[in-house]
Design a protein around this motif. Structure first.
Motif, PDB file in Angstrom:
ATOM      1  N   LEU A   1       0.830  -1.205   0.000  1.00  0.00           N
ATOM      2  CA  LEU A   1       0.000   0.000   0.000  1.00  0.00           C
ATOM      3  C   LEU A   1       0.865   1.257   0.000  1.00  0.00           C
ATOM      4  N   THR A   2       1.970   1.219   0.732  1.00  0.00           N
ATOM      5  CA  THR A   2       2.878   2.372   0.770  1.00  0.00           C
ATOM      6  C   THR A   2       3.458   2.662  -0.602  1.00  0.00           C
ATOM      7  N   MET A   3       3.967   1.629  -1.274  1.00  0.00           N
ATOM      8  CA  MET A   3       4.599   1.879  -2.571  1.00  0.00           C
ATOM      9  C   MET A   3       3.566   2.181  -3.646  1.00  0.00           C
ATOM     10  N   ALA A   4       2.375   1.575  -3.568  1.00  0.00           N
ATOM     11  CA  ALA A   4       1.328   1.883  -4.544  1.00  0.00           C
ATOM     12  C   ALA A   4       0.897   3.346  -4.428  1.00  0.00           C
ATOM     13  N   ARG A   5       0.808   3.851  -3.208  1.00  0.00           N
ATOM     14  CA  ARG A   5       0.462   5.271  -3.011  1.00  0.00           C
ATOM     15  C   ARG A   5       1.564   6.177  -3.561  1.00  0.00           C
ATOM     16  N   GLN A   6       2.811   5.806  -3.290  1.00  0.00           N
ATOM     17  CA  GLN A   6       3.931   6.603  -3.770  1.00  0.00           C
ATOM     18  C   GLN A   6       3.960   6.652  -5.294  1.00  0.00           C
ATOM     19  N   TRP A   7       3.785   5.507  -5.932  1.00  0.00           N
ATOM     20  CA  TRP A   7       3.814   5.468  -7.392  1.00  0.00           C
ATOM     21  C   TRP A   7       2.611   6.188  -7.995  1.00  0.00           C
ATOM     22  N   ALA A   8       1.464   6.110  -7.322  1.00  0.00           N
ATOM     23  CA  ALA A   8       0.296   6.843  -7.803  1.00  0.00           C
ATOM     24  C   ALA A   8       0.560   8.347  -7.767  1.00  0.00           C
ATOM     25  N   LYS A   9       1.232   8.804  -6.733  1.00  0.00           N
ATOM     26  CA  LYS A   9       1.585  10.222  -6.636  1.00  0.00           C
ATOM     27  C   LYS A   9       2.523  10.623  -7.779  1.00  0.00           C
ATOM     28  N   GLU A  10       3.381   9.667  -8.199  1.00  0.00           N
ATOM     29  CA  GLU A  10       4.315   9.937  -9.297  1.00  0.00           C
ATOM     30  C   GLU A  10       3.679   9.729 -10.671  1.00  0.00           C
ATOM     31  N   GLY A  11       2.417   9.252 -10.675  1.00  0.00           N
ATOM     32  CA  GLY A  11       1.701   9.084 -11.931  1.00  0.00           C
ATOM     33  C   GLY A  11       1.765   7.708 -12.542  1.00  0.00           C
ATOM     34  N   PHE A  12       2.126   6.681 -11.724  1.00  0.00           N
ATOM     35  CA  PHE A  12       2.242   5.326 -12.243  1.00  0.00           C
ATOM     36  C   PHE A  12       1.290   4.380 -11.526  1.00  0.00           C
ATOM     37  N   THR A  13       0.737   3.435 -12.257  1.00  0.00           N
ATOM     38  CA  THR A  13       0.072   2.303 -11.621  1.00  0.00           C
ATOM     39  C   THR A  13       1.146   1.281 -11.250  1.00  0.00           C
ATOM     40  N   VAL A  14       0.765   0.276 -10.504  1.00  0.00           N
ATOM     41  CA  VAL A  14       1.729  -0.761 -10.121  1.00  0.00           C
ATOM     42  C   VAL A  14       2.206  -1.521 -11.361  1.00  0.00           C
ATOM     43  N   CYS A  15       1.275  -1.824 -12.274  1.00  0.00           N
ATOM     44  CA  CYS A  15       1.659  -2.531 -13.506  1.00  0.00           C
ATOM     45  C   CYS A  15       2.601  -1.697 -14.364  1.00  0.00           C
ATOM     46  N   GLN A  16       2.375  -0.404 -14.407  1.00  0.00           N
ATOM     47  CA  GLN A  16       3.268   0.468 -15.169  1.00  0.00           C
ATOM     48  C   GLN A  16       4.665   0.489 -14.549  1.00  0.00           C
ATOM     49  N   LYS A  17       4.728   0.458 -13.240  1.00  0.00           N
ATOM     50  CA  LYS A  17       6.022   0.399 -12.570  1.00  0.00           C
ATOM     51  C   LYS A  17       6.739  -0.903 -12.909  1.00  0.00           C
ATOM     52  N   LEU A  18       5.995  -1.994 -12.943  1.00  0.00           N
ATOM     53  CA  LEU A  18       6.588  -3.283 -13.289  1.00  0.00           C
ATOM     54  C   LEU A  18       7.175  -3.243 -14.696  1.00  0.00           C
ATOM     55  N   GLU A  19       6.472  -2.632 -15.629  1.00  0.00           N
ATOM     56  CA  GLU A  19       6.976  -2.517 -16.998  1.00  0.00           C
ATOM     57  C   GLU A  19       8.264  -1.701 -17.032  1.00  0.00           C
ATOM     58  N   GLN A  20       8.337  -0.657 -16.221  1.00  0.00           N
ATOM     59  CA  GLN A  20       9.572   0.125 -16.134  1.00  0.00           C
ATOM     60  C   GLN A  20      10.744  -0.741 -15.681  1.00  0.00           C
ATOM     61  N   LEU A  21      10.482  -1.601 -14.717  1.00  0.00           N
ATOM     62  CA  LEU A  21      11.541  -2.471 -14.214  1.00  0.00           C
ATOM     63  C   LEU A  21      11.999  -3.442 -15.297  1.00  0.00           C
ATOM     64  N   TYR A  22      11.063  -3.997 -16.056  1.00  0.00           N
ATOM     65  CA  TYR A  22      11.431  -4.897 -17.138  1.00  0.00           C
ATOM     66  C   TYR A  22      12.299  -4.182 -18.175  1.00  0.00           C
ATOM     67  N   GLN A  23      11.925  -2.958 -18.486  1.00  0.00           N
ATOM     68  CA  GLN A  23      12.694  -2.213 -19.482  1.00  0.00           C
ATOM     69  C   GLN A  23      14.099  -1.904 -18.987  1.00  0.00           C
ATOM     70  N   LYS A  24      14.253  -1.751 -17.699  1.00  0.00           N
ATOM     71  CA  LYS A  24      15.566  -1.423 -17.144  1.00  0.00           C
ATOM     72  C   LYS A  24      16.443  -2.655 -16.951  1.00  0.00           C
ATOM     73  N   TYR A  25      15.858  -3.750 -16.426  1.00  0.00           N
ATOM     74  CA  TYR A  25      16.662  -4.908 -16.028  1.00  0.00           C
ATOM     75  C   TYR A  25      16.506  -6.108 -16.959  1.00  0.00           C
ATOM     76  N   GLY A  26      15.580  -6.038 -17.914  1.00  0.00           N
ATOM     77  CA  GLY A  26      15.308  -7.174 -18.785  1.00  0.00           C
ATOM     78  C   GLY A  26      14.001  -7.849 -18.416  1.00  0.00           C
ATOM     79  N   TYR A  27      13.445  -8.538 -19.385  1.00  0.00           N
ATOM     80  CA  TYR A  27      12.182  -9.255 -19.167  1.00  0.00           C
ATOM     81  C   TYR A  27      12.466 -10.667 -18.688  1.00  0.00           C
ATOM     82  N   PHE A  28      11.813 -11.047 -17.603  1.00  0.00           N
ATOM     83  CA  PHE A  28      11.971 -12.378 -17.016  1.00  0.00           C
ATOM     84  C   PHE A  28      10.598 -13.045 -16.981  1.00  0.00           C
ATOM     85  N   GLU A  29      10.475 -14.157 -17.682  1.00  0.00           N
ATOM     86  CA  GLU A  29       9.192 -14.857 -17.742  1.00  0.00           C
ATOM     87  C   GLU A  29       9.389 -16.312 -17.341  1.00  0.00           C
ATOM     88  N   ALA A  30       8.388 -16.860 -16.661  1.00  0.00           N
ATOM     89  CA  ALA A  30       8.486 -18.219 -16.122  1.00  0.00           C
ATOM     90  C   ALA A  30       7.514 -19.168 -16.807  1.00  0.00           C
TER      91      ALA A  30
END
Length: 521
Positions: free
Chosen positions: A365-394
């Protein structure tokens, strides 16, 4: 729960407790045990029988007076020698279980587990059947309120959670799966100023779990009722804990109208990214930060460590290994802020050295609120991480095994495919091979694994060319052989295709269902 020496019943609970008591007396000058229980059928009775066995042996007992609060008490053992938690976690309604924690607050590992098992064998004759003894004994401690208050005081200081003092409004649906988590989540929501924005579903503790087929947030369809409620209310976030509230799950509604249920690995790296962000914001030395994952969890955390410079460490599956390893690293000067495993388990030190769904919810809840304040949903944040570190799929799956002997034969046949190991899987060359059953690791100088070896379990981890890593192991609790396959690539599609390709190759070359009798789900 039924009759039999391999089942949960009065006899086996008393025997286990007598064995534990005997071992504690031999190991601890003034032994004490804290005992908790959840809301499942017979949990309170089994907890009282456990307490009776301890009292009869002269061991100080601290007893959880309410199911939800007893859960917390069993994990925060304080000055006690050990803790016992009566729960079957996310298992079906007919199950129950007996978890043992050592005085450091972690689930037991060798040599304690084997030594306790030996003491159980030496103390099989039940000595005390008195369920009411714990209620009559004046020496029993019931520190429920103190432990609960201490737990929330620790949460308030958690820098990646309540300690952030974030104040953005956020609506969410929460389901404890008819377990014990609701009272804790109400208090979390209230602490965060979100008490009016939480919508509970399947909220009443019920050992029959009437609204879910299987009380495990990981199971397909387990969040359907919570998601349907969110749809009706126009809410875009769903949070869940399993019945004993040590696992955490979440889902988010996408702009397309579909719901994304986060995997355990996805939540794992989202939490890690938040920890890194808070650490950097506070100007701390990131080389002293340590984050851990189990060996079957995503390798994305390792990629993040390579980029960001924090210390990464992996352990065997299970928080008994993650928690104990965290304590060792802390003694060596590391700040072990976080650990996770793919089975939706998350640990935020120093609250408890075990998975904790309530702490995880507060951080989410803390990080979701923080990212919402920055203009991101949680899924959008996840996509940012994939773009930075690579896509990992199982491509994780399992085979049902008809017999333990078949499982052993399958793994024996795998080891005969090459010397010291096969050269290829499908069209991919094998780069690294680690076998924790026989004690071989091709990547170390002396060819010995750094992780513990156990000849009584089957576990092989392999790295292949082009970004694939997988582990196959025999489950310790079910008649299954589990496959954890992950591929990293420059796109989600390529990563998914790579993981699936290896899954098919393993099925054809290693597990051969038509010949071995193994069955896919």
């Amino acid at each position: 729960m039924e009759a039999g020496f391999s089942r949960m019943n009065d006899v086996t609970v008393i025997q286990a407790s007598q064995g534990l008591a005997s071992y504690l007396i031999s190991e601890c000058p003034q032994p004490g045990v804290v005992i908790g229980y959840d809301h499942r059928h017979n949990s309170e009775r089994f907890a009282k029988l456990t307490a009776a066995a301890m009292i009869r042996c002269g061991i100080k007992a601290s007893f959880g007076g309410a199911p939800a609060e007893g859960y917390t008490g069993a994990k925060i053992t304080g000055c006690y020698s050990a803790g016992v938690m009566i729960t079957a976690s996310h298992n079906p309604a007919q199950d129950n279980g007996y978890k043992v924690y050592w005085g450091n607050g972690c689930q037991i590992i060798p040599p304690h587990d084997k030594n306790i098992a030996q003491r159980i064998e030496e103390n099989l004759e039940p000595k005390c059947w008195d369920v009411g003894l714990v209620d009559r004994d004046g020496g029993v401690v019931r520190p429920v309120k103190q432990v609960t208050d201490a737990y929330f005081a620790a949460l308030r200081e958690l820098e990646v959670g309540l300690g952030c003092r974030e104040d953005r409004r956020l609506q969410f649906v929460y389901t404890p799966m008819h377990g014990v988590g609701l009272s804790f989540m109400w208090r979390i929501a209230t602490e965060m100023g979100l008490g009016d924005y939480m919508m509970p579903v399947s909220a009443t503790p019920d050992p029959n779990f009437p609204t879910v087929k299987f009380p495990n947030p990981e199971e397909k369809g387990a969040l359907d009722l919570a998601i349907a409620t969110a749809e009706r209310k126009g809410i875009h976030l769903v949070l869940a804990s399993d019945p004993d509230a040590d696992r955490f799950a979440a889902a988010e509604k996408l702009p397309s109208g579909k719901w994304h249920v986060f995997t355990g690995n996805q939540l794992g790296v989202l939490f890690a990214a938040h920890v890194i962000s808070v650490y950097r914001k506070e100007g701390k030395d990131i080389s002293k930060l340590s984050m851990l994952a189990s060996t079957v969890s995503t390798q994305m955390l390792r990629a993040m460590a390579d980029t960001e410079g924090f210390h990464y460490n992996e352990t065997l599956t299970g928080f008994k290994w993650l928690g104990n390893r965290a304590i060792t690293l802390e003694k060596n000067g590391y700040d072990v802020a976080y650990a996770f495993e793919e089975a939706i388990g998350y640990m935020f030190s120093p609250i408890v050295h075990d998975k904790d769904g309530i702490a995880a919810a507060s951080v989410f809840l803390t990080m979701a609120r923080q990212w919402a304040k920055e203009g991101f949903t949680v899924c959008q944040k996840l996509e940012q991480l994939y773009q930075k570190y690579g896509y990992f799929e199982a491509a994780n799956s399992y085979f049902a095994s008809p017999d333990p002997l078949v499982t052993k034969e399958v793994f024996a046949a795998i080891r005969k495919l090459g010397d010291p190991h096969p050269a290829k899987i499908g069209n991919r060359d094998i780069i690294k091979w680690r076998d924790l059953t026989v004690g071989y690791d091709s990547s170390t100088q002396n060819r010995e694994p750094e992780l513990p070896v156990s000849k009584n379990s089957e576990m092989i981890t392999v790295e292949l060319e082009n970004g694939v890593r997988f582990t196959v192991r025999a489950s310790g609790t079910e008649p299954k052989i589990k496959m954890y396959i992950e591929c990293s690539a420059s796109s989600s599609g390529k990563a998914k295709a790579g993981a699936q390709e290896v899954s098919e190759a393993l099925t054809k070359e290693w597990f051969r269902p038509a010949q071995t009798g193994l069955k896919l789900p």
